[in-house]
Each structure stands twice: as C-alpha cells, then as structure tokens.
Design an enzyme around this catalytic site. Structure first.
Site, PDB file in Angstrom:
ATOM      1  N   ASP A  21      28.718  42.724  31.904  1.00 15.73           N
ATOM      2  CA  ASP A  21      28.491  42.156  33.147  1.00 15.73           C
ATOM      3  C   ASP A  21      27.744  40.634  32.796  1.00 15.73           C
ATOM      4  O   ASP A  21      26.940  40.760  32.303  1.00 15.73           O
ATOM      5  CB  ASP A  21      27.785  43.119  34.059  1.00 15.73           C
ATOM      6  CG  ASP A  21      27.494  42.477  35.221  1.00 15.73           C
ATOM      7  OD1 ASP A  21      28.153  41.570  35.568  1.00 15.73           O
ATOM      8  OD2 ASP A  21      26.694  43.032  36.130  1.00 15.73           O
ATOM      9  N   ASP A  25      26.820  41.850  38.979  1.00 16.51           N
ATOM     10  CA  ASP A  25      27.139  42.941  40.130  1.00 16.51           C
ATOM     11  C   ASP A  25      27.212  44.210  39.770  1.00 16.51           C
ATOM     12  O   ASP A  25      27.635  45.393  40.365  1.00 16.51           O
ATOM     13  CB  ASP A  25      28.193  42.298  40.696  1.00 16.51           C
ATOM     14  CG  ASP A  25      29.525  42.693  39.876  1.00 16.51           C
ATOM     15  OD1 ASP A  25      29.265  42.725  38.672  1.00 16.51           O
ATOM     16  OD2 ASP A  25      30.779  42.361  40.184  1.00 16.51           O
ATOM     17  N   ASP A  29      32.885  42.107  33.705  1.00 16.34           N
ATOM     18  CA  ASP A  29      33.926  41.054  34.000  1.00 16.34           C
ATOM     19  C   ASP A  29      34.591  40.447  33.081  1.00 16.34           C
ATOM     20  O   ASP A  29      34.440  40.451  31.831  1.00 16.34           O
ATOM     21  CB  ASP A  29      33.190  40.162  35.159  1.00 16.34           C
ATOM     22  CG  ASP A  29      31.819  39.780  34.420  1.00 16.34           C
ATOM     23  OD1 ASP A  29      31.601  39.349  33.532  1.00 16.34           O
ATOM     24  OD2 ASP A  29      30.655  39.815  35.324  1.00 16.34           O
ATOM     25  N   ASP A  98      47.905  45.590  31.179  1.00 17.60           N
ATOM     26  CA  ASP A  98      48.255  46.568  31.803  1.00 17.60           C
ATOM     27  C   ASP A  98      49.398  46.451  32.914  1.00 17.60           C
ATOM     28  O   ASP A  98      49.140  45.505  33.671  1.00 17.60           O
ATOM     29  CB  ASP A  98      47.253  47.587  32.449  1.00 17.60           C
ATOM     30  CG  ASP A  98      47.179  48.817  32.020  1.00 17.60           C
ATOM     31  OD1 ASP A  98      47.967  49.457  32.221  1.00 17.60           O
ATOM     32  OD2 ASP A  98      46.051  49.249  31.250  1.00 17.60           O
ATOM     33  N   ASP A 199      51.875  51.470  31.846  1.00 19.24           N
ATOM     34  CA  ASP A 199      51.196  52.491  32.864  1.00 19.24           C
ATOM     35  C   ASP A 199      52.493  53.610  33.099  1.00 19.24           C
ATOM     36  O   ASP A 199      53.288  53.267  33.943  1.00 19.24           O
ATOM     37  CB  ASP A 199      50.579  52.416  33.935  1.00 19.24           C
ATOM     38  CG  ASP A 199      49.544  53.479  34.328  1.00 19.24           C
ATOM     39  OD1 ASP A 199      48.661  54.013  33.703  1.00 19.24           O
ATOM     40  OD2 ASP A 199      49.639  53.746  35.753  1.00 19.24           O
ATOM     41  N   HIS A 314      40.470  55.134  28.107  1.00 20.82           N
ATOM     42  CA  HIS A 314      39.841  55.397  29.304  1.00 20.82           C
ATOM     43  C   HIS A 314      39.886  56.445  29.963  1.00 20.82           C
ATOM     44  O   HIS A 314      39.190  56.769  31.191  1.00 20.82           O
ATOM     45  CB  HIS A 314      39.917  54.031  30.337  1.00 20.82           C
ATOM     46  CG  HIS A 314      41.149  53.931  30.895  1.00 20.82           C
ATOM     47  ND1 HIS A 314      42.420  53.821  29.670  1.00 20.82           N
ATOM     48  CD2 HIS A 314      41.791  54.171  31.712  1.00 20.82           C
ATOM     49  CE1 HIS A 314      43.479  53.991  30.328  1.00 20.82           C
ATOM     50  NE2 HIS A 314      43.393  54.236  31.709  1.00 20.82           N
TER      51      HIS A 314
END
Ligand code: TEU
Length: 543
Positions: A21, A25, A29, A98, A199, A314
């Site tokens: 990050d 936040d 990112d 993706d 996906d 993930h």
C-alpha cells in the site's frame, strides 16, 4: 514439442490489494506493485498475473466488475495502470490480466438495464427465468449460496448467479454479449498486455433447458457444458489468435481428457489451464493421490497440450500450511513444495508471499474474516441451527483469507504493508517471516526460489523433459525423473517429518549424478540408497 516463450515462463501472481500500500488507505495498490517490481524481477520470474483491478463494488474482491474499462479507485487510476505495464515491460517481464466474463457485478450498467424491465433490450444479456411452482427454476446450488437463482421483485423473474447474488451470470448465448466482451478484450490487448488468466472460463455455457440436478450439492453441472468450445473457438478466432499472448483458463471440474479440449495444440482455444484436482479436491497432503493426479494429467496431456503447476493462489490456503509443515519444518517444507512445483511438467506459478514461506492464518473471530465464500457459508450453516463456533472452526482451514493477508515486508507495524489500517489483519507471525529477513538470510526460501528459477532457465530438461514417477507406492517419498535428449534430472522429495530412505533404481546406479540443488545446507552426493531428512528435497542431474 513446439517451443514457445510462455512454456518456458515462470508466473508470479500479484493479489494487489494485499501486496503493498502506497497511499495509506489500507489496500495495496498498483503504485505499490510498481515500487516492488524490482523485488519481483530479482526472483527471476517472467510473467506477472495481476488479479482484477477493474471498477467494482468489491463484494468478491474485484471479481464483481461494474466497468471493464475502468480501474478501481482502491487500486489507482488508469494512468498508474499504464505506468505499471510500461515498467513491467521495461524490466523484460510480461503482464497478464484477469478476465472475468462469466458474470458481472449487479451494479454493472448492463445488469441495471437488464433488470429494469422484461422488455429492456439488455434483458437477454443475463439469464432470466420464470418461477416454477412459485419457486426457483431448478435446484442448482451456486458456489457461494444455496441456490443459483435470485428473485427480482420488480420483474417477477429469477436471474442466475453461479457465485454471489451480487454476481449475475452473463448470457453467452447472446451474440451481442459476446461481441461486447471481445471488444473489451481487444481494448486491453491493444494497450499491450501479454495475455489473460480467464476466470472460471468453462462456466460460460449452461446446460440447455436448466434441468434439476440429481445431486445438487455436486456443482460440477455448472461447468464444461455443450457449447463452451464454440464460444472459446470463436473468442480465439475473433480475438486471441491475432496477438502474441498467453492464456490460462481457470477450469474447475475438468479431467485430463476434457482438459485437452481446452488446450490441445490443434484446438485453437487456450494455451494452458488450471485444473483443480489438487486445490479443490485434495484438502490436505495425500501423496498417493497427488502422484496419481500428476500421472493422469501427464499421460493425458504430454505432447498435446500444456499444463500448469500450482498448490495455492488467492482462493486456496497457503501451500506450506496446507500441504507441508508450517511449524518445525516451515523453511524446509516451503522449499520442498517449491521444488516440486518447479520440476513437474507444466508452468509453475508463485503466489505472492509463497517465496518467503508465508503461512495461513487462524484469526479468533468470524468478524476478522472478509472472504464472501466463507462468510456466506458460515451464515448458511448457522441458520440451519448448527453451533456457530463449530461452524467457524470447520471453515478455518480452507478460508480463502488464509492466502489474502498482506505480504509481510518487514518487522515494523503492519509488516510494512501499510501506514494505515490494513483491510485485513496481518498474519501475526510477520516479525519472524518477512521479506527483509528473507533477503538477509542466504538460506531463506526466497533465495532457494531464485535458484530454482535460475536452474529452470539453464536446464531445458526442466521444461521440455518427459516425466516418470519412480516412487509409486512409496508412502513418503516422491521421486521422479525428467529426461530430454542426453539430460536426465532425478528429483527426490521426502514429504515427511521423519527421515526416510529411497533406493535408487538399478538404471541409475552405474551413472554419475551431480547434485544440482538441495534444500538443506549440506547434502549427500548420489549413492545407491538415499537417506533423506524431514522435508528434504534434492535434484540430481545426469548427463
Ligand atoms: O474462482 C473460482 C472459485 O470458485 C474457486 O474459489 C474455486 O475454489 C476453484 O478454484 C474453482 O473450482 C474464481 C476466482 O479465482 C475467485 O476469487 C472468485 O471468487 C470466483 O472465480 C468468482 O469470480
């Protein structure tokens, strides 16, 4: 076998929201990915797979897209994305994105239009059905909910969703939908990306007539249905074949025979696939089963289509926790599993953090978890009257959040991942397991992965060599060879907390083998009877 750049590639998966990050936040990112590109490059990888960063209400961590052309605010802007692509390329790496086109978000303008009235021009872009006897059109279960059907009060019909209610399935039978998706794919490809990870791409075609399933809890009826290959061949013809790219399809419920229909070199569909016979169907280490899976896929695909090798991503608990020993032998075990993934036939994938041996988590409360699959399942089971604590505990080992905790960069607060509050808690073991520590330690998992990857670049046999299991029936040892022309590799892995012996086959006894790599500091040279320490892995080379 035809040689191609992608067959020789090693892929590193970046789940950006948990990577690094830079704006405080609490979410990783794209700028964070840019800043850590040298770290990734130093490992020696060739391709980065970036999880979805498109505009999304983020109910399923970016897999619910509301604008295929925009970048999610948490991730950054399209300009940061452009810089990322440029920076990846300038380091000689490639970027694959993706592609999530089985479903959109319920907040995608297409769905908002589609649900607005029965005669809206986009009605048919999704799958709408009348109630049957006042109920769901059939008994199908979705991945994340008890039914694939959600009733819409306004138009009094059900829409289909293979995942969460917020993820309505697109209707691929509709030619306009397909054209719109192809247009979007070209948009990204024309920007210069190097391919797609697709996906649940085998879910696009649904069973005609939507009949009830005999056993609704086995949701394999959602995938591999008639029509799927027409869509993929059309996609290839209209889009993919016009670019020098690489595609990998996420294909659950697939056997080697059917897998070849997606990736057969004469089929003109996809380049490679992820099958889930390990990740979905082998909850913990099962050597007999794993050997069998490798054998059937090798026999089914070798010479005809290209496979992938991975043990986590993930969606699946970190490999050293799930398939190894993340306690006493964490380092050895992480290295052993890496050795296996990188020496079996197919493209190896590294999921961020795997290269430092990151482990799964056990947070104390369901409130610490964010995974929509886990949360929905928890609610469903508790509503049935089951004991909440028992349900919670049963969901811990395979919760997708096991892999989604932030990358542990150093031993400072929040593992150096963010200066804010991380969107998901950091694994408390970050003081011990982190990148900084790994980079300082010449015996770390990180440097071992680096050696493995370098070895692959030097030894085409690791890529193009054939495969033979020479350890069938052995309870703890997995040993196999890879052979290409004059070169032979012998890989011996001791999947056990105990010492084990492996007798090398007669044919090797006369030959001189050289130890190429080993996951302990000092290792035995080749002998007729190899004594392997707990989780020991060795690679010998014969010329
Ligand atoms: O995954 C499909 C999926 O449901 C996996 O969790 C499953 O375990 C397996 O890998 C396939 O059988 C993809 C994404 O990776 C996941 O993060 C999304 O939630 C899902 O699709 C919906 O887009």
């Amino acid at each position: 076998m035809k040689k191609t750049w992608w067959k020789e590639a090693v892929v590193y998966q970046v789940y950006w929201r948990s990577f690094y990050d830079t704006d405080g936040d609490g979410y990783g990112d794209l700028q964070g990915v840019i800043e850590k590109l040298d770290y990734i490059k130093n490992l020696g990888v060739d391709v980065i797979w970036l999880n979805p960063c498109y505009e999304s209400p983020d109910k399923d961590n970016g897999y619910d897209i509301s604008d295929y052309y925009g970048v999610m605010e948490k991730a950054g802007t399209i300009d940061t994305w452009e810089t990322l692509l440029k920076e990846v390329h300038s380091r000689g790496m490639k970027l694959i994105m993706d592609l999530v086109v089985n479903h959109t978000s319920e907040l995608h303008p297409w769905f908002i239009e589609s649900r607005s009235s029965r005669d809206n021009p986009k009605r048919d872009w999704y799958i709408w059905k009348d109630p049957v006897d006042g109920k769901e059109p059939n008994n199908w279960r979705s991945y994340f909910t008890p039914s694939v059907w959600e009733y819409d009060e306004v138009t009094k019909q059900y829409y289909m969703h293979s995942f969460a209610i917020e993820q309505p399935d697109l209707n691929w039978e509709n030619a306009e939908v397909r054209e719109e998706i192809y247009k979007m794919m070209k948009f990204w490809l024309d920007k210069g990306i190097d391919g797609f990870r697709m996906d649940v791409i085998n879910l696009l075609a649904k069973i005609k007539g939507f009949p009830n399933a005999e056993n609704p809890s086995d949701i394999s009826y959602l995938g591999n249905n008639p029509g799927i290959h027409d869509y993929l061949q059309e996609m290839n013809e209209k889009v993919l074949r016009h670019y020098d790219i690489f595609t990998v399809g996420e294909i659950p419920f697939v056997t080697p025979k059917d897998g070849l229909l997606y990736v057969g070199e004469n089929r003109h569909e996809l380049h490679t696939l992820f099958h889930f016979q390990v990740a979905d169907d082998m909850p913990s280490w099962d050597i007999k089963r794993y050997k069998q899976i490798q054998k059937t896929w090798y026999e089914g695909m070798w010479g005809k289509g290209w496979n992938s090798q991975f043990l986590n991503n993930h969606d699946h608990t970190r490999q050293v926790t799930r398939y190894g020993n993340d306690k006493q032998y964490r380092v050895e075990s992480a290295k052993l599993l890496g050795t296996m993934v990188h020496t079996l036939p197919g493209m190896p994938y590294i999921f961020q953090g795997e290269e430092i041996g990151m482990t799964g988590v056990r947070f104390p409360s369901i409130d610490d978890y964010h995974d929509i699959a886990m949360k929905n399942k928890y609610r469903e089971e508790v509503q049935k009257g089951r004991d909440p604590q028992a349900v919670f505990e049963s969901l811990l080992p395979l919760s997708r959040d096991n892999s989604r905790t932030p990358v542990q960069w150093d031993d400072t607060e929040n593992a150096g991942f963010t200066s804010g509050t991380p969107w998901i808690k950091v694994n408390p073991n970050y003081k011990e397991i982190n990148v900084e520590a790994a980079l300082k330690d010449p015996n770390s998992v990180y440097y071992y992965y680096k050696k493995l990857i370098a070895l692959r670049k030097k030894n085409p046999v690791m890529i193009y060599g054939d495969y033979h299991d020479i350890s069938e029936g052995h309870e703890y040892i997995y040993a196999y060879t890879r052979r290409l022309n004059q070169d032979t590799l012998l890989i011996v892995l001791n999947h056990s907390d105990e010492e084990n012996t492996f007798e090398i086959p007669e044919s090797f006894k006369q030959q001189k083998g050289e130890l190429l790599l080993c996951n302990y500091e000092e290792c035995e040279e080749l002998s007729t009877s190899l004594i392997l320490r707990p989780h020991e892995a060795r690679i010998y080379s014969f010329v």
